[in-house]
Design a protein around this motif. Structure first.
Motif, PDB file in Angstrom:
ATOM      1  N   LEU A 196       0.820  -1.209   0.000  1.00 60.92           N
ATOM      2  CA  LEU A 196       0.000   0.000   0.000  1.00 60.92           C
ATOM      3  C   LEU A 196       0.861   1.269   0.000  1.00 60.92           C
ATOM      4  CD1 LEU A 196      -2.603   1.597   0.125  1.00 60.92           C
ATOM      5  CD2 LEU A 196      -2.700   1.160   2.594  1.00 60.92           C
ATOM      6  N   PHE A 223       2.220   1.642  -3.440  1.00 59.16           N
ATOM      7  CA  PHE A 223       1.153   2.022  -4.363  1.00 59.16           C
ATOM      8  C   PHE A 223       0.876   3.518  -4.276  1.00 59.16           C
ATOM      9  CE2 PHE A 223      -3.535   1.987  -5.415  1.00 59.16           C
ATOM     10  CZ  PHE A 223      -3.375   1.668  -6.758  1.00 59.16           C
ATOM     11  N   THR A 267      -2.680  -8.832  -7.906  1.00 56.40           N
ATOM     12  CA  THR A 267      -2.131  -7.696  -7.178  1.00 56.40           C
ATOM     13  C   THR A 267      -2.844  -6.411  -7.589  1.00 56.40           C
ATOM     14  OG1 THR A 267      -0.153  -6.343  -6.785  1.00 56.40           O
ATOM     15  CG2 THR A 267      -0.287  -7.449  -8.904  1.00 56.40           C
ATOM     16  N   VAL A 268      -3.088  -5.543  -6.636  1.00 52.72           N
ATOM     17  CA  VAL A 268      -3.741  -4.268  -6.919  1.00 52.72           C
ATOM     18  C   VAL A 268      -2.814  -3.370  -7.735  1.00 52.72           C
ATOM     19  CG1 VAL A 268      -4.659  -2.160  -5.872  1.00 52.72           C
ATOM     20  CG2 VAL A 268      -5.161  -4.388  -4.843  1.00 52.72           C
ATOM     21  N   VAL A 269      -1.519  -3.527  -7.515  1.00 48.77           N
ATOM     22  CA  VAL A 269      -0.542  -2.622  -8.126  1.00 48.77           C
ATOM     23  C   VAL A 269      -0.270  -3.036  -9.568  1.00 48.77           C
ATOM     24  CG1 VAL A 269       1.751  -1.600  -7.929  1.00 48.77           C
ATOM     25  CG2 VAL A 269       0.503  -2.283  -5.874  1.00 48.77           C
ATOM     26  N   SER A 271      -4.759  -0.193 -12.613  1.00 46.90           N
ATOM     27  CA  SER A 271      -5.346   0.306 -11.370  1.00 46.90           C
ATOM     28  C   SER A 271      -5.149   1.802 -11.202  1.00 46.90           C
ATOM     29  CB  SER A 271      -4.742  -0.422 -10.161  1.00 46.90           C
ATOM     30  OG  SER A 271      -5.098  -1.781 -10.176  1.00 46.90           O
ATOM     31  N   SER A 318      -5.655   6.752  -3.964  1.00 44.37           N
ATOM     32  CA  SER A 318      -4.884   5.499  -3.938  1.00 44.37           C
ATOM     33  C   SER A 318      -5.347   4.603  -2.792  1.00 44.37           C
ATOM     34  CB  SER A 318      -3.388   5.804  -3.783  1.00 44.37           C
ATOM     35  OG  SER A 318      -2.920   6.591  -4.855  1.00 44.37           O
ATOM     36  N   TRP A 344      -7.197   1.028  -3.362  1.00 47.23           N
ATOM     37  CA  TRP A 344      -6.532  -0.142  -2.767  1.00 47.23           C
ATOM     38  C   TRP A 344      -7.497  -0.891  -1.847  1.00 47.23           C
ATOM     39  CZ3 TRP A 344      -1.527  -2.366  -2.813  1.00 47.23           C
ATOM     40  CH2 TRP A 344      -1.294  -3.289  -1.818  1.00 47.23           C
ATOM     41  N   THR A 383      -8.917  -4.616  -2.448  1.00 43.82           N
ATOM     42  CA  THR A 383      -8.503  -5.607  -1.446  1.00 43.82           C
ATOM     43  C   THR A 383      -9.712  -6.251  -0.776  1.00 43.82           C
ATOM     44  OG1 THR A 383      -6.462  -4.363  -1.027  1.00 43.82           O
ATOM     45  CG2 THR A 383      -7.127  -5.970   0.626  1.00 43.82           C
TER      46      THR A 383
END
Length: 410
Positions: A209, A212, A258-260, A264, A337, A341, A345
């Motif tokens: 996080l 990110f 993965t969020v990253v 995104s 962000s 995230w 998540t």
């Protein structure tokens, strides 16, 4: 605040501009721009596949994806060396250095079996190898740069110019390949994995996080001082495109995503609503401003802002070097962000499992196009409102200043 702005303007920004203009840094930054069409070509296939899921009579064009996006590291290593030769004032070596960089990079991807046949690990030539491609491209550029500075045979009167040019080309090609082959085949070093290991702390942090947030914030922060967002792409793009590749593989295997990833932050447009720094709500405020100048600017900038192109508003307002408008730009990037995230998540929003490497699709249509998740509409409205509330008090103060200036000019 005045002391901080003075330091930033007189100390920080000049030093940043020196770094940005450094030929090695500029070469990597320029190469990131050069590879974008190939990434976008792969993205078109993902958009096409969405249409194909509805019209299954359409042909499978997956090979275009395989030979563009999935070979991006090979393309990148060429462009890094090509760009470096131009930035270092050795244009005669542009193409030669680029091709040598490809050959040198392939050495890190190829093994030799017992029968002497070459076996390429094609997983290494995709987005996961972008950091390796940058390092190899810079290594080859350094070798060519050293040889070019020696000016071997340049002043010879006994050797024809074209022969001297060939020799001057052969030497850096030979040395570039020799160095990497000695390390790989004679010292048995896996250069590819060693480079990835070297960058693993940065990469691993990028998938957290805080990472990110920084990947989103640092370009926005520098942008408010007039520094191009491409400046940080040498670090952020390999992380984000690597995340995209991980998510594509995760969708195929059912493993965690993965969020990253590039989508995104940029393609889904929720963190860059209107462009880097979330400036679409600022544009909306300008449309209803009591200032004639700001109102006119809001009308002029609206169309680009809808497609997340905000150079007109950032430099026209201006946001650049304007403390009243710089701060909300930073705050919105951080808040956006964190919200995105948390939403992904907690599975309130789908994590993209494809490539849409363009930030010019208006929100939330890019999100729905890529993921089919209509919940993006809710988050679009929510984030727009949050960004608007952040911009509002700062904009009102700035608006009063502009109105006062307009009165004095009459």
């Amino acid at each position: 605040m005045k002391a901080l702005m003075y330091w930033l303007e007189t100390k920080f920004v000049p030093k940043m501009n020196v770094i940005v203009k450094n030929p090695w840094v500029a070469a990597v930054s320029g190469s990131m721009q050069k590879i974008l069409p190939f990434i976008l070509t792969g993205s078109l296939i993902y958009i096409y596949n969405v249409i194909r899921s509805w019209l299954q009579v359409l042909p499978d064009l997956g090979l275009i994806l395989q030979f563009s996006f999935q070979m991006i590291s090979v393309i990148l290593v060429f462009t890094v060396a090509y760009e470096a030769m131009g930035k270092l004032s050795h244009p005669q070596y542009n193409t030669t250095a680029g091709i040598t960089a490809i050959l040198t990079y392939l050495v890190t991807c190829i093994t030799i079996d017992g029968g002497g046949s070459l076996i390429c690990d094609f997983s290494r030539i995709g987005p996961s190898g972008m950091f390796v491609a940058i390092i190899v491209g810079l290594y080859v550029s350094f070798v060519f740069h050293l040889i070019a500075k020696l000016r071997l045979l340049e002043d010879s009167v006994t050797i024809p110019a074209f022969v001297a040019e060939w020799i001057n080309g052969v030497i850096p090609i030979f040395l570039s390949l020799l160095g990497i082959i000695v390390l790989t085949y004679y010292l048995n070093l896996d250069i590819y994995n060693l480079i990835l290991l070297l960058f693993s702390p940065i990469t691993n942090f990028g998938y957290t996080l805080p990472g990110f947030i920084l990947i989103s914030l640092i370009p926005a922060f520098l942008y408010t001082f007039g520094v191009s967002t491409w400046f940080t792409s040498a670090v952020t793009t390999p992380i984000l495109m690597g995340g995209t590749a991980l998510n594509i593989a995760a969708a195929a295997s059912g493993s965690p995503a993965t969020v990253v990833c590039y989508e995104s932050i940029y393609a889904l447009s929720l963190i860059v609503l209107g462009g880097t720094g979330c400036t679409l709500p600022l544009n909306a405020l300008m449309l209803f401003s009591k200032s004639n100048r700001l109102k006119t600017l809001g009308k002029v900038c609206l169309a680009p802002s809808l497609f997340n192109i905000n150079e007109p508003i950032v430099f026209g307002s201006p946001v650049v070097f304007n403390p009243l408008l710089m701060i909300p730009m930073w705050v919105n990037t951080i808040v956006g962000s964190i919200i995105v995230w948390a939403a992904m998540t907690l599975e309130l929003l789908a994590i993209p499992a494809g490539s849409l490497a363009t930030g010019q699709v208006p929100a939330p249509f890019g999100y729905i196009m890529l993921t089919g998740d209509f919940r993006a509409l809710i988050f679009y409205v929510l984030l727009f409102g949050i960004y608007m509330l952040t911009w509002l008090p700062f904009f009102r103060v700035y608006e009063k200043q502009v109105i006062q200036e307009e009165i004095q000019e009459r």
